[in-house]
Scaffold this active site. Structure first.
Site, short mmCIF file in Angstrom:
data_model
loop_
_atom_site.label_atom_id
_atom_site.label_comp_id
_atom_site.label_asym_id
_atom_site.label_seq_id
_atom_site.Cartn_x
_atom_site.Cartn_y
_atom_site.Cartn_z
N CYS A 100 113.01 6.63 -15.40
CA CYS A 100 113.02 5.40 -14.62
C CYS A 100 114.17 5.46 -13.63
O CYS A 100 115.32 5.61 -14.04
CB CYS A 100 113.17 4.20 -15.55
SG CYS A 100 113.56 2.68 -14.69
N CYS A 104 113.17 -0.26 -8.37
CA CYS A 104 111.97 -0.99 -7.94
C CYS A 104 112.02 -2.47 -8.29
O CYS A 104 111.33 -3.28 -7.68
CB CYS A 104 110.72 -0.37 -8.58
SG CYS A 104 110.84 1.38 -8.90
N THR A 191 116.79 -3.27 -16.48
CA THR A 191 116.74 -1.88 -16.03
C THR A 191 117.77 -1.63 -14.93
O THR A 191 117.77 -2.31 -13.91
CB THR A 191 115.32 -1.58 -15.49
OG1 THR A 191 114.39 -1.79 -16.54
CG2 THR A 191 115.21 -0.18 -14.96
N GLU A 257 119.06 0.59 -19.67
CA GLU A 257 118.63 -0.78 -19.98
C GLU A 257 119.83 -1.54 -20.52
O GLU A 257 120.58 -1.03 -21.36
CB GLU A 257 117.50 -0.77 -21.03
CG GLU A 257 116.27 0.01 -20.62
CD GLU A 257 115.51 -0.59 -19.44
OE1 GLU A 257 115.62 -1.81 -19.21
OE2 GLU A 257 114.82 0.18 -18.73
N HIS A 292 105.31 -5.55 -9.94
CA HIS A 292 105.86 -4.54 -10.85
C HIS A 292 104.74 -3.81 -11.61
O HIS A 292 104.90 -2.66 -12.01
CB HIS A 292 106.88 -5.16 -11.80
CG HIS A 292 107.93 -4.17 -12.23
ND1 HIS A 292 108.69 -3.44 -11.35
CD2 HIS A 292 108.31 -3.74 -13.47
CE1 HIS A 292 109.49 -2.63 -12.00
NE2 HIS A 292 109.29 -2.78 -13.30
N TYR A 296 104.06 0.50 -11.59
CA TYR A 296 103.83 1.43 -12.69
C TYR A 296 102.74 2.46 -12.38
O TYR A 296 102.74 3.55 -12.96
CB TYR A 296 103.48 0.67 -13.97
CG TYR A 296 104.68 0.05 -14.66
CD1 TYR A 296 105.87 -0.16 -13.97
CD2 TYR A 296 104.63 -0.31 -16.00
CE1 TYR A 296 106.96 -0.72 -14.59
CE2 TYR A 296 105.73 -0.86 -16.63
CZ TYR A 296 106.89 -1.07 -15.93
OH TYR A 296 107.98 -1.62 -16.54
N CYS A 299 105.28 5.08 -10.66
CA CYS A 299 106.35 5.77 -11.41
C CYS A 299 105.83 6.44 -12.67
O CYS A 299 106.25 7.54 -13.00
CB CYS A 299 107.50 4.81 -11.72
SG CYS A 299 107.25 3.73 -13.13
N GLU A 447 108.35 1.05 -22.35
CA GLU A 447 108.32 0.25 -21.13
C GLU A 447 106.91 0.17 -20.56
O GLU A 447 106.53 -0.84 -19.95
CB GLU A 447 109.29 0.84 -20.10
CG GLU A 447 109.53 -0.13 -18.98
CD GLU A 447 110.62 0.32 -18.04
OE1 GLU A 447 111.29 1.31 -18.34
OE2 GLU A 447 110.78 -0.35 -17.02
FE1 SF4 Z 1 111.71 2.02 -13.54
FE2 SF4 Z 1 109.12 2.39 -12.99
FE3 SF4 Z 1 110.15 -0.10 -13.15
FE4 SF4 Z 1 110.75 1.56 -11.09
S1 SF4 Z 1 108.72 0.69 -11.60
S2 SF4 Z 1 112.16 0.27 -12.23
S3 SF4 Z 1 110.84 3.52 -12.15
S4 SF4 Z 1 109.96 1.41 -14.81
FE FE Z 2 110.14 -1.57 -15.57
#
Ligand code: SF4
Ligand code: FE
Length: 490
Positions: A100, A104, A191, A257, A292, A296, A299, A447
């Site tokens: 991660c 984001c 995060t 985290e 968000h 995902y 990422c 996550e």
């Molecule tokens: Fe982390 Fe993925 Fe959330 Fe970006 S979208 S903060 S990489 S978990």
């Molecule tokens: Fe996240």
């Protein structure tokens, strides 16, 4: 406006002088701490990519707000193409860091706050949108990391915020002053918080009339008085503190985290973007969560790329690459991973412009994307574990490689396909272990389940957005069940 590179960014965070509790100790020099350093390197990657000629065009974008180039991680999406590019950028970062990269959350929060404040002002005659634009222009110009903070502890889940034994279990306004507010409470699962310059606080759920103190959205510097940080543990995290890094699996990057406590923190008026407008709390939550959930699709697909690559490599190293069942498992992994990405792209490509002018994702498809994310990485992890073999869970430590007795035995008995070095084989197994069971599994699995809301939250949204009434009406029309329906035929 000069965009920071990774080194500039790390220096700017160091200057914040943040402190945190980590494993029973008060830590002051956070950037040098063995648990923090890999996570900060992952954020720094997003800054360096904006200067890399190979990725500059994806990571840098012209911002109408600040009238200059900004890092896409602080961009307000101006088109569906911007939304798609966000997902592409996230996949790139995931593929190159294997973790991660944390940046984001603020991007998703900003886009949600931007459109929500606009609509709130229209209905209530407030002045939040102009304030937020001023604030975000500064964020873009300074190229800062903002951590979106949504998840309250929530205490007894059967009770509303005002019915909790402790009202701080939902972050709230404790004191309204003429020049601002005093907030009290906590945000969990934050995060990258200690790698951030700013915190964008949002309500955690739809608030009702009477719950105005909990309908608060505001910005707080990470080094503000009264903000406290307690570092979250991850499985096998102390391997990062060992001299020999090979056992970590991901030798460079990692996630972060943090439990974040707001103990009577003063927020001045120009940093408040919602203060009691309960009717917009749910809209803000829904929009942030949907952005968000889109994220995902980028990422997690990126980390999935690494997992698939490592699985294919270990199959070669084990000498089983040509077995048909192995090839089939790798195809299955690719299929699952590309499905995640396809959902991320789809909810972006079918996004729409908001009344404020920025673009939001297709809410239904973003929730479908995230619901798949709650499942597919687990299946990818299962297949990677299957192909890797039991050594994934029993391998000796890298430190034993240097032992005069154990080292030669390890090299003799862990030898497999002679085309590959034994230590390289161990490195690949450690990377897979990191993603499916080690520190990396926090981002890739836990996550994937709970980040941006658990699967039930996506099911609720899918149920709402699925438009069953229209689907039933189409059936009635096709079967001529309702003479009042206009068939559209002359
Ligand atoms: Fe982390 Fe993925 Fe959330 Fe970006 S979208 S903060 S990489 S978990
Ligand atoms: Fe996240």
């Amino acid at each position: 406006m000069a965009l920071k590179n990774g080194k500039d960014y790390r220096e700017s965070v160091r200057q914040l002088n943040l402190e945190a509790n980590i494993m029973g100790k008060r830590i002051e020099d956070l950037p040098d701490h063995g648990l923090v350093d890999p996570s900060q390197k992952a954020v720094a990657f997003t800054y360096d990519a904006a200067h890399d000629p190979a990725t500059q065009s994806l990571f840098c974008v012209e911002s109408p707000l600040s009238k200059g180039m900004v890092n896409r991680f602080s961009h307000l999406h101006q088109s569906t193409e911007d939304l798609v590019n966000k997902v592409k950028m996230q996949r790139y970062c995931g593929t190159h860091t294997g973790c991660c990269f944390q940046r984001c959350v603020g991007l998703d929060a900003a886009n949600a706050v931007y459109s929500t404040t606009f609509e709130c002002d229209k209905r209530h005659g407030t002045h939040y949108h102009k304030r937020f634009k001023e604030y975000w222009r500064w964020i873009q110009q300074e190229d800062l990391v903002v951590d979106g903070a949504m998840t309250d502890p929530k205490g007894d889940r059967s009770k509303r915020p005002s019915d909790q034994a402790d009202p701080d279990l939902f972050l709230r306004v404790k004191d309204q002053r003429r020049d601002g507010v005093v907030i009290c409470g906590a945000k969990l699962h934050q995060t990258g918080m200690l790698n951030s310059h700013e915190i964008l606080v949002m309500p955690t759920l739809t608030m009702r009339p009477g719950e105005e103190p909990w309908a608060i959205c505001c910005a707080v510097p990470t080094n503000a008085d009264g903000v406290h940080y307690i570092y979250g543990r991850q499985s096998s995290d102390t391997r990062k503190l060992e001299d020999e890094k090979m056992d970590v699996g991901n030798p460079v990057f990692g996630g972060q985290e943090v439990m974040t406590v707001f103990d009577d923190v003063f927020v001045p008026n120009d940093r408040i973007f919602m203060n009691g407008e309960v009717d917009f709390s749910g809209i803000l939550v829904e929009r942030f969560a949907s952005y968000h959930r889109q994220s995902y699709g980028g990422c997690k697909a990126g980390v999935g790329d690494l997992l698939i690559g490592a699985t294919a490599l270990i199959a070669q190293m084990n000498g089983v690459a040509n077995a048909s069942h192995i090839r089939d498992k790798l195809v299955e992994m690719i299929h699952l991973n590309e499905t995640l990405y396809a959902c991320g792209v789809a909810c972006s490509a079918t996004g729409e412009q908001t009344a404020a002018g920025n673009y939001q994702v297709n809410l239904l498809l973003a929730n479908v994307c995230k619901l798949n994310v709650t499942r597919f990485p687990y299946e990818l992890a299962r297949l990677a574990t299957d192909v890797s073999g039991g050594l994934l869970g029993t391998m000796p430590s890298a430190a034993d490689l240097d032992d005069p007795v154990a080292g030669p035995y390890i090299k003799k008995y862990l030898a497999a396909n002679p085309e590959f070095d034994v230590v390289d084989r161990m490195k690949v197994l450690r990377l897979i272990e990191n993603i499916v069971a080690g520190a990396g599994s926090v981002a890739y699995l836990i996550e994937s389940m709970h980040g941006a809301g658990p699967p039930t939250a996506q099911r609720i949204m899918i149920g709402r957005q699925g438009n069953l009434d229209e689907k039933m009406a189409r059936v009635r029309q096709l079967l001529d069940m309702d003479s009042k329906l206009d068939h559209g035929a002359s």
